[in-house]
Each structure stands twice: as C-alpha cells, then as structure tokens.
Design a protein around this motif. Structure first.
Motif, short mmCIF file in Angstrom:
data_model
loop_
_atom_site.label_atom_id
_atom_site.label_comp_id
_atom_site.label_asym_id
_atom_site.label_seq_id
_atom_site.Cartn_x
_atom_site.Cartn_y
_atom_site.Cartn_z
N PHE A 144 0.85 -1.19 0.00
CA PHE A 144 0.00 0.00 0.00
C PHE A 144 0.89 1.24 0.00
O PHE A 144 1.27 1.74 1.05
CB PHE A 144 -0.91 0.01 1.24
CG PHE A 144 -2.05 -0.97 1.17
CD1 PHE A 144 -3.34 -0.56 0.90
CD2 PHE A 144 -1.83 -2.33 1.39
CE1 PHE A 144 -4.39 -1.46 0.85
CE2 PHE A 144 -2.87 -3.24 1.34
CZ PHE A 144 -4.16 -2.81 1.07
N TYR A 145 1.26 1.69 -1.18
CA TYR A 145 2.19 2.82 -1.32
C TYR A 145 1.71 3.72 -2.43
O TYR A 145 0.96 3.31 -3.31
CB TYR A 145 3.60 2.31 -1.71
CG TYR A 145 4.53 2.10 -0.56
CD1 TYR A 145 4.34 1.03 0.32
CD2 TYR A 145 5.62 2.94 -0.32
CE1 TYR A 145 5.21 0.81 1.39
CE2 TYR A 145 6.49 2.71 0.74
CZ TYR A 145 6.27 1.65 1.59
OH TYR A 145 7.11 1.45 2.64
N GLY A 146 2.25 4.96 -2.42
CA GLY A 146 2.04 5.84 -3.56
C GLY A 146 2.85 5.33 -4.74
O GLY A 146 3.72 4.48 -4.58
N ILE A 147 2.54 5.87 -5.92
CA ILE A 147 3.31 5.50 -7.12
C ILE A 147 3.35 6.71 -8.04
O ILE A 147 2.33 7.43 -8.15
CB ILE A 147 2.70 4.26 -7.82
CG1 ILE A 147 3.66 3.72 -8.90
CG2 ILE A 147 1.33 4.54 -8.40
CD1 ILE A 147 3.36 2.31 -9.36
N THR A 170 -2.56 1.13 -5.43
CA THR A 170 -2.36 2.58 -5.41
C THR A 170 -3.26 3.18 -4.32
O THR A 170 -4.38 2.71 -4.12
CB THR A 170 -2.61 3.21 -6.79
OG1 THR A 170 -2.45 4.61 -6.68
CG2 THR A 170 -3.97 2.86 -7.36
N ILE A 171 -2.77 4.18 -3.61
CA ILE A 171 -3.49 4.64 -2.42
C ILE A 171 -4.09 6.04 -2.58
O ILE A 171 -4.51 6.65 -1.62
CB ILE A 171 -2.55 4.62 -1.19
CG1 ILE A 171 -1.31 5.48 -1.46
CG2 ILE A 171 -2.17 3.21 -0.81
CD1 ILE A 171 -0.40 5.63 -0.27
N SER A 200 -3.45 4.39 5.08
CA SER A 200 -4.13 3.66 4.01
C SER A 200 -4.57 2.28 4.48
O SER A 200 -5.68 1.83 4.17
CB SER A 200 -3.20 3.48 2.81
OG SER A 200 -2.62 4.70 2.46
N ILE A 201 -3.69 1.63 5.24
CA ILE A 201 -4.00 0.27 5.70
C ILE A 201 -5.10 0.32 6.77
O ILE A 201 -5.95 -0.57 6.84
CB ILE A 201 -2.71 -0.44 6.19
CG1 ILE A 201 -1.72 -0.54 5.01
CG2 ILE A 201 -3.01 -1.82 6.72
CD1 ILE A 201 -0.32 -1.04 5.37
N VAL A 226 3.11 -4.94 8.13
CA VAL A 226 4.12 -3.98 8.58
C VAL A 226 3.71 -2.59 8.13
O VAL A 226 3.57 -2.33 6.94
CB VAL A 226 5.52 -4.32 8.00
CG1 VAL A 226 6.57 -3.33 8.50
CG2 VAL A 226 5.92 -5.74 8.35
N VAL A 227 3.47 -1.69 9.11
CA VAL A 227 3.07 -0.32 8.77
C VAL A 227 4.24 0.63 8.97
O VAL A 227 5.08 0.43 9.85
CB VAL A 227 1.84 0.15 9.58
CG1 VAL A 227 0.61 -0.68 9.24
CG2 VAL A 227 2.11 0.12 11.07
#
Length: 437
Positions: A144-147, A170-171, A200-201, A226-227
C-alpha cells in the motif's frame, strides 16, 4: 526458485554478501563489548569525514574533535545545497546510491550512501523482516504505497515491485468501490504480508470491519502486516489486528539513514544499533537519559559517501529506561518537531494532542473514516474529515469541550466535511499541520 530480489541488489552493484557477513559479525558482538564497538565506529566515521569531506570540515570548523558532545548538530537545512558539494573525497554521483527524502518535514533534500552502506541497510531490513518469517525472495507482498503517475516513473516502480515480489495497491483513491477490488485481490492472490503507509491500511481495516470480514479467513497465507511512514495509534493497531487476524508490526525509518526501529516479536520497538547511533537531546543539545523525552538525533556509522553525524531527524521521542547500547528500545515516538502547536497562552502542544482528543470522540460509531487538523492562526484550527454523515452539533460541542479540558479555552475550531483528503505526492497523509511560521 529464482532469487530475483537478491539478483536485483547485485545488478545494482550492492555488495550484499560482504554486507550480510559484516552485519552478522556486528550482531555477534557481546553486550559487554557493545559500547566499545559503538564508540569506535563513531570515532572512525567522524575522523573519516573530517579528513575526506570538505563540507563537513567547514561545518565542524576544526579538523579534530576531542569529545563526542562537542560535535555540532546537523539538520535538514544543512543539506540544502548541491549533492556534489556534500560528497566525500573519492565518491561521485555515479558511484553512490542517490535518493530523495519525502519532504514530509518541509525540507526535502537529495542524499547519497556509498554502496556498501546501502547494502548494510538491506541486510538489516532482511534481518528484521526475517523475525516474522518473511523472505524477500519468496514472500509475496501486498504493498500500500504511492506511485509516480508519469509513464517512466510508474514503469520504474512497477519493475521494482516485480523484483520485490510485490503487488502494489495505489493509495490515491481508497473509496469503498476501490477497496472492494482490493479485497478481491486478497481472495485471489496468496499474499504473505502487507506493507505500506499506516493511514491507508487503517482505512482498509475499517472497510473490512464494516463488512464484518477477517482478512486471513479470505487470505489464509497472510502472516503479518508492517506499517510505516506515519503514526500508528494503539486503537488503530488493535482494529487492524482484529480485522486482519495477524500481528501488526510498527516500522520507523528514514530513507537517508536506514531502518531506525522495528517492532520485535516481544512487542518492543527495537532500535537499530547495528548501523546507527541514536541519541535523545533537549533544546540545549544536552544528551538526555533513558526515559526522558527529546529530539531524536542519529548518526549513520557506516556512510562514508555523505556525513549524517548527530543529525536531527526532526522527530521527538523517548528511549526506554531498559535500553542498552546493544538493544536500545524506543518507548515512544511522539511526532515531528514541526508538528507542534503554539497556543495563545504560550503553551506548546504536540499536534497529536488534538488528534487524540478528536479521534477518541468522533470514532465511536465508525462514521468518520479519517481526518486532518490544520492550525491556521494562533487560536484557530480547521478539522477536515471524510465521513458517511456530517458531524452533529452535539459531537462538535463534545470535541470543543474536550479540547478546552486538554489544552486551553478560547480556541476556535471549524469542521469541514470532504469527499477525500489531500495527500502528499508520495501518498502520505500528514495528520497535523501548523501553517503558522
């Protein structure tokens, strides 16, 4: 099985074999000898940069230092000049690992690590994830990351994901329709772990709560989550543990340094003492004892390409009283120094105070999905929130009353309901922002 992850590090020139061997040697040093190891490494890195790095010589103002605490504190502002002027002798931009900080503190900069130092960072990350049975070559990651949205940047990140054996969500849009598709992927793919931005998570966990779904019942291969990159609140951690059915691990790192702390299987936030030296300082740069709250100042013990020596990362925290040189424990991460609100009475309050006060009240019924607080004037704050229904008058009154109790009276709050909140370019959500200079 193809070890794509190891291969990608090797192809990028990172000497993983040597770094892993060095990392294991460091870990084998006994508790009794560890303080000596740290002091030796500190001296080595300072001597190295005083001899080989012109910008650091100028910054310190002398060529030799007798005492560690004489060394000046570096801040992000000291790096606001071209990277070529900051590199040490013998290194070029082409021969080092170069990256850019996220700029979440308001002072982004480009930095460098020599290849061995960066390989050590990976040896450390691989070691910590291994505590929970995660192997970067074989474990499948839900990311869960930006891109980047531009074509080349996007393709580059997708290629990295391929080598990291990860599938990226994509978040930038986390509406229920999108989260429905995310859930379908978990039903369809055998993910081993989740990794990504906390906010996001948490939204995904709230979505699952609403649907009354426990994630590892639809994705039984899931081992842990893992956050990283944003504050993890205790209630959010409990919610995620319940909805995912796996341990939630809190990671704290900085791209320019390394992994700083990683939650171990005993639920302690273990500080990386292998490649970093972490100090807690007060406003006069005096070193504080374990258990006292202050600024987090970090030294990278292995980066020869670029000095990060007594570097104020911009965060506030506490090292636990039971910390040792070999095993420091981060008791609490309070937030960033620039996330402090100055109130009309002169009182200083961490931005998180507002967040805790507001959060405890407006989350009771699960209506509000997320929110941010902005200080626009010394006595004025704006709360922007995303929810299914607008906050009621009585909820707003309750929040205002709590704020008076926890902080002081005479503060003005406005509440604005939004379709979605503004995230940074990287996709992070800054929970408290002071717009007062």
């Amino acid at each position: 099985m193809l070890h794509l992850f190891n291969l990608s590090l090797k192809l990028n020139g990172f000497p993983m074999k040597e770094a892993t061997s060095e990392f294991e040697k460091i870990q084998a040093i006994s508790d009794a000898d560890y303080e000596e190891y740290v002091q030796l490494k500190r001296k080595e890195i300072v001597d190295y940069h005083l001899k080989n790095t012109k910008s650091y010589q100028e910054f310190v103002g002398k060529s030799e230092i007798e005492n560690w605490i004489e060394l000046p504190i570096m801040t992000k502002k000291d790096f606001q000049k071209p990277l070529s002027e900051r590199l040490s002798k013998g290194y070029t931009i082409k021969s080092v690992y170069v990256n850019k900080t996220s700029g979440s503190s308001g002072d982004p900069f480009i930095f460098a690590k020599d290849k061995f130092c960066h390989a050590l960072t990976w040896a450390n990350i691989i070691n910590r994830f291994g505590w929970f049975g995660i192997d970067f070559n074989s474990s499948f990651q839900a990311r869960f990351y930006g891109i980047p949205l531009d074509f080349i940047g996007n393709k580059k990140e997708r290629l990295k994901d391929f080598f990291k054996n990860s599938y990226r969500f994509t978040i930038f849009d986390l509406s229920d329709e999108v989260l429905e598709k995310v859930l379908l992927k978990f039903q369809d793919k055998k993910f081993d772990y989740i990794n990504g931005y906390t906010s996001s998570i948490v939204l995904f966990a709230k979505f699952l709560q609403k649907k009354n779904i426990i994630l590892n019942s639809v994705c039984p291969t899931l081992k842990c989550c893992v956050v990283t990159s944003e504050m993890l609140f205790e209630e959010d951690k409990m919610l995620m543990e319940k909805q995912f059915g796996v341990p939630i691990i809190n990671e704290y790192g900085a791209s320019e340094l390394d992994l700083i702390a990683f939650q171990n299987p005993d639920d302690e936030w273990q500080v990386n003492s292998e490649t970093l030296f972490v100090e807690i300082l007060d406003e006069n740069n005096t070193v504080l004892p374990y258990g006292k709250e202050g600024r987090i100042v970090i030294t990278s013990l292995y980066n020869k390409a670029h000095p990060f020596i007594r570097y104020d990362i911009g965060d506030v925290g506490i090292l636990d009283e039971k910390s040792t040189f070999k095993k420091p424990i981060l008791k609490k991460l309070i937030g960033r120094t620039n996330d402090i609100a100055i109130l009309p009475s002169g009182k200083k309050a961490p931005g998180l105070t507002f967040y805790y006060v507001t959060k405890s009240i407006i989350e009771d019924d699960g209506n509000v999905k997320e929110f941010v607080i902005k200080q626009t004037k010394i006595d004025t704050f704006e709360v922007e929130y995303v929810s299914e229904k607008a906050l009621t008058e009585s909820q707003i009154l309750t929040i205002e009353k709590a704020i008076t109790t926890y902080l002081e009276s005479g503060l003005t709050f406005t509440f604005t309901r939004k379709e979605k909140l503004q995230r940074s370019k990287s996709g992070k959500l800054k929970q408290f922002v002071s717009l007062i200079k």
